[in-house]
Design a protein around this motif. Structure first.
Motif, PDB file in Angstrom:
ATOM      1  N   VAL A  65       1.005  -0.970   0.105  1.00  0.00           N
ATOM      2  CA  VAL A  65       0.107  -0.171   0.175  1.00  0.00           C
ATOM      3  C   VAL A  65       0.772   1.350   0.143  1.00  0.00           C
ATOM      4  O   VAL A  65       0.696   2.182  -0.408  1.00  0.00           O
ATOM      5  N   ARG A  66       1.762   1.089   0.415  1.00  0.00           N
ATOM      6  CA  ARG A  66       2.837   2.572   0.795  1.00  0.00           C
ATOM      7  C   ARG A  66       3.676   2.501  -0.772  1.00  0.00           C
ATOM      8  O   ARG A  66       3.472   3.617  -1.368  1.00  0.00           O
ATOM      9  N   ASP A  67       4.056   1.514  -1.384  1.00  0.00           N
ATOM     10  CA  ASP A  67       4.905   1.517  -2.418  1.00  0.00           C
ATOM     11  C   ASP A  67       4.357   1.523  -3.701  1.00  0.00           C
ATOM     12  O   ASP A  67       4.546   2.302  -4.913  1.00  0.00           O
ATOM     13  N   VAL A  68       3.104   0.596  -4.061  1.00  0.00           N
ATOM     14  CA  VAL A  68       2.478   0.716  -4.997  1.00  0.00           C
ATOM     15  C   VAL A  68       1.149   1.246  -5.101  1.00  0.00           C
ATOM     16  O   VAL A  68       0.946   2.227  -6.097  1.00  0.00           O
ATOM     17  N   VAL A  69       0.501   1.329  -3.901  1.00  0.00           N
ATOM     18  CA  VAL A  69      -0.971   2.023  -4.120  1.00  0.00           C
ATOM     19  C   VAL A  69      -0.768   3.545  -3.736  1.00  0.00           C
ATOM     20  O   VAL A  69      -1.240   4.512  -4.330  1.00  0.00           O
ATOM     21  N   GLY A  70       0.622   3.783  -3.224  1.00  0.00           N
ATOM     22  CA  GLY A  70       1.019   5.142  -2.818  1.00  0.00           C
ATOM     23  C   GLY A  70       0.418   5.892  -1.499  1.00  0.00           C
ATOM     24  O   GLY A  70       0.792   6.952  -1.328  1.00  0.00           O
ATOM     25  N   ASP A  71      -0.072   5.075  -0.434  1.00  0.00           N
ATOM     26  CA  ASP A  71      -0.202   5.462   0.651  1.00  0.00           C
ATOM     27  C   ASP A  71       0.051   4.552   1.856  1.00  0.00           C
ATOM     28  O   ASP A  71      -0.824   3.578   1.982  1.00  0.00           O
ATOM     29  N   GLY A  72       1.071   4.548   2.761  1.00  0.00           N
ATOM     30  CA  GLY A  72       1.403   3.697   3.721  1.00  0.00           C
ATOM     31  C   GLY A  72       0.305   3.678   4.795  1.00  0.00           C
ATOM     32  O   GLY A  72       0.277   2.745   5.625  1.00  0.00           O
ATOM     33  N   ASN A  73      -0.500   4.521   4.818  1.00  0.00           N
ATOM     34  CA  ASN A  73      -1.557   4.738   5.890  1.00  0.00           C
ATOM     35  C   ASN A  73      -2.824   4.100   5.671  1.00  0.00           C
ATOM     36  O   ASN A  73      -3.647   4.189   6.654  1.00  0.00           O
ATOM     37  N   LEU A  74      -2.949   3.452   4.436  1.00  0.00           N
ATOM     38  CA  LEU A  74      -4.066   2.671   4.159  1.00  0.00           C
ATOM     39  C   LEU A  74      -4.160   1.474   4.906  1.00  0.00           C
ATOM     40  O   LEU A  74      -3.197   0.775   5.140  1.00  0.00           O
ATOM     41  N   CYS A  75      -5.541   0.933   4.937  1.00  0.00           N
ATOM     42  CA  CYS A  75      -5.743  -0.450   5.517  1.00  0.00           C
ATOM     43  C   CYS A  75      -5.105  -1.567   4.629  1.00  0.00           C
ATOM     44  O   CYS A  75      -5.210  -1.248   3.408  1.00  0.00           O
ATOM     45  N   THR A  76      -4.736  -2.486   5.011  1.00  0.00           N
ATOM     46  CA  THR A  76      -3.733  -3.430   4.152  1.00  0.00           C
ATOM     47  C   THR A  76      -5.066  -4.370   3.532  1.00  0.00           C
ATOM     48  O   THR A  76      -4.629  -5.830   3.184  1.00  0.00           O
ATOM     49  N   THR A  77      -6.310  -4.221   3.949  1.00  0.00           N
ATOM     50  CA  THR A  77      -7.052  -5.185   3.247  1.00  0.00           C
ATOM     51  C   THR A  77      -7.810  -4.710   2.129  1.00  0.00           C
ATOM     52  O   THR A  77      -8.462  -3.654   2.203  1.00  0.00           O
ATOM     53  N   ALA A  78      -7.404  -5.182   0.844  1.00  0.00           N
ATOM     54  CA  ALA A  78      -8.004  -4.728  -0.497  1.00  0.00           C
ATOM     55  C   ALA A  78      -9.426  -5.416  -0.674  1.00  0.00           C
ATOM     56  O   ALA A  78      -9.699  -6.394  -0.386  1.00  0.00           O
ATOM     57  N   VAL A  79     -10.532  -4.512  -1.108  1.00  0.00           N
ATOM     58  CA  VAL A  79     -11.646  -4.782  -1.502  1.00  0.00           C
ATOM     59  C   VAL A  79     -11.610  -4.708  -3.118  1.00  0.00           C
ATOM     60  O   VAL A  79     -11.535  -3.794  -3.692  1.00  0.00           O
ATOM     61  N   ARG A  80     -11.982  -5.979  -3.526  1.00  0.00           N
ATOM     62  CA  ARG A  80     -11.755  -6.229  -5.127  1.00  0.00           C
ATOM     63  C   ARG A  80     -12.992  -6.455  -5.787  1.00  0.00           C
ATOM     64  O   ARG A  80     -14.033  -6.967  -5.307  1.00  0.00           O
ATOM     65  N   VAL A  81     -13.185  -5.806  -7.004  1.00  0.00           N
ATOM     66  CA  VAL A  81     -14.264  -6.104  -8.047  1.00  0.00           C
ATOM     67  C   VAL A  81     -13.757  -6.341  -9.142  1.00  0.00           C
ATOM     68  O   VAL A  81     -13.152  -5.404  -9.827  1.00  0.00           O
ATOM     69  N   GLU A  82     -14.148  -7.264  -9.838  1.00  0.00           N
ATOM     70  CA  GLU A  82     -13.753  -8.039 -11.179  1.00  0.00           C
ATOM     71  C   GLU A  82     -14.587  -8.524 -12.295  1.00  0.00           C
ATOM     72  O   GLU A  82     -15.567  -9.041 -11.818  1.00  0.00           O
ATOM     73  N   ASP A  83     -13.999  -8.375 -13.376  1.00  0.00           N
ATOM     74  CA  ASP A  83     -14.585  -9.099 -14.454  1.00  0.00           C
ATOM     75  C   ASP A  83     -13.945  -9.866 -15.346  1.00  0.00           C
ATOM     76  O   ASP A  83     -14.142 -10.474 -16.476  1.00  0.00           O
ATOM     77  N   PHE A  84     -12.760 -10.175 -14.872  1.00  0.00           N
ATOM     78  CA  PHE A  84     -11.791 -11.158 -15.477  1.00  0.00           C
ATOM     79  C   PHE A  84     -11.304 -10.763 -16.833  1.00  0.00           C
ATOM     80  O   PHE A  84     -10.542 -11.607 -17.669  1.00  0.00           O
ATOM     81  N   ILE A  85     -11.599  -9.463 -17.144  1.00  0.00           N
ATOM     82  CA  ILE A  85     -11.077  -8.878 -18.454  1.00  0.00           C
ATOM     83  C   ILE A  85     -10.179  -7.772 -18.276  1.00  0.00           C
ATOM     84  O   ILE A  85      -8.880  -8.053 -18.926  1.00  0.00           O
ATOM     85  N   CYS A  86     -10.437  -6.626 -17.617  1.00  0.00           N
ATOM     86  CA  CYS A  86      -9.441  -5.886 -17.318  1.00  0.00           C
ATOM     87  C   CYS A  86      -8.762  -5.807 -16.076  1.00  0.00           C
ATOM     88  O   CYS A  86      -9.235  -6.618 -15.195  1.00  0.00           O
ATOM     89  N   ASP A  87      -8.001  -5.095 -15.718  1.00  0.00           N
ATOM     90  CA  ASP A  87      -7.401  -4.811 -14.297  1.00  0.00           C
ATOM     91  C   ASP A  87      -8.279  -4.785 -13.309  1.00  0.00           C
ATOM     92  O   ASP A  87      -9.120  -3.906 -13.527  1.00  0.00           O
ATOM     93  N   THR A  88      -8.302  -5.385 -12.212  1.00  0.00           N
ATOM     94  CA  THR A  88      -9.295  -5.350 -11.215  1.00  0.00           C
ATOM     95  C   THR A  88      -9.230  -3.864 -10.487  1.00  0.00           C
ATOM     96  O   THR A  88      -8.274  -3.577  -9.569  1.00  0.00           O
ATOM     97  N   PRO A  89     -10.507  -3.341 -10.300  1.00  0.00           N
ATOM     98  CA  PRO A  89     -10.526  -2.347  -9.399  1.00  0.00           C
ATOM     99  C   PRO A  89     -10.309  -2.622  -7.915  1.00  0.00           C
ATOM    100  O   PRO A  89     -10.817  -3.490  -7.683  1.00  0.00           O
ATOM    101  N   GLN A  90      -9.678  -1.780  -7.114  1.00  0.00           N
ATOM    102  CA  GLN A  90      -9.621  -2.215  -5.919  1.00  0.00           C
ATOM    103  C   GLN A  90     -10.021  -0.784  -4.994  1.00  0.00           C
ATOM    104  O   GLN A  90      -9.695   0.140  -5.390  1.00  0.00           O
TER     105      GLN A  90
END
Length: 221
Positions: free
Chosen positions: A177-202
């Motif tokens: 979350v710090r290096d990839v998402v860009g904020d080290g203060n975020l909770c480390t549990t990602a909620v994902r919604v995916e259609d298996f076609i494009c990159d998954t929104p988190q």
């Protein structure tokens, strides 16, 4: 001995018992008075206790607790459906929907997240995600309307009438979350919604709200 002897013996015993009753009654009365005095002393308010009603030993006055740090218990199904009505209308719960249950804000309390395909929006179908949490002990909800559009970053690529986008969660590392998402203060549990076609929104919870008052941060590769 005559046949009347047992009768006289019984009468004599009864008379003796009757004569003993006053003394026994006095003894019982003294015992009751002593017990009452002891109970009054044990339940009487102590110095500095104010005018609170005395409670027998082992009983306490119920108090509402927020765990001492702003928490106020888990989000319930009733909380979820109440916020669904507030955010999306009284008929929103009639849509076929998915529910995620867990701690998605890293505060030790259970949250609830619902997702469903909204086909009533005049701008086209959306996948609606409702996040219901307790922010500082107060019930809080945010709605995200995710369009189906391949040319937008905040979108899902495929709208499939037979299979709505599934929701899931993923535990990630703090470094992520710090290096990839860009904020080290975020909770480390990602909620994902995916259609298996494009990159998954988190979506990640940020305890600090942005300028719009939103806590849920969108991320996509």
């Amino acid at each position: 001995m005559s046949k009347l002897a047992p009768f006289y013996v019984v009468c004599a015993l009864a008379g003796a018992a009757a004569m003993a009753l006053p003394a026994q009654a006095e003894t019982a009365k003294d015992a009751v008075n002593q017990t009452s005095a002891a109970m009054a002393a044990s339940t009487a308010p102590q110095d500095g206790a104010g005018d609170e009603t005395a409670k027998p030993a082992g009983m306490t006055t119920p108090k509402l607790s927020d765990d001492g740090d702003g928490k106020a218990g888990p989000v319930t199904d009733n909380d979820l459906y109440r916020e669904m009505r507030v955010q999306a209308g009284q008929y929103a719960s009639q849509n076929m929907h998915q529910i995620l249950v867990g701690d998605f804000t890293c505060d030790g309390q259970t949250d609830r997240i619902a997702g469903w395909v909204d086909r009533d929006n005049p701008d086209g179908p959306f996948f609606d995600v409702l996040f219901v949490t307790r922010d500082g002990g107060k019930l809080s909800s945010e709605m995200k309307h995710i369009p189906f559009a391949q040319n937008e970053q905040f979108a899902l690529c495929l709208a499939d009438d037979t299979a709505p986008p599934p929701m899931s969660w993923q535990q990630v590392e703090q470094d992520y979350v710090r290096d990839v998402v860009g904020d080290g203060n975020l909770c480390t549990t990602a909620v994902r919604v995916e259609d298996f076609i494009c990159d998954t929104p988190q979506f990640y919870w940020n305890s600090k709200a942005d300028e719009n008052g939103d806590h849920w941060v969108f991320y996509r590769n």
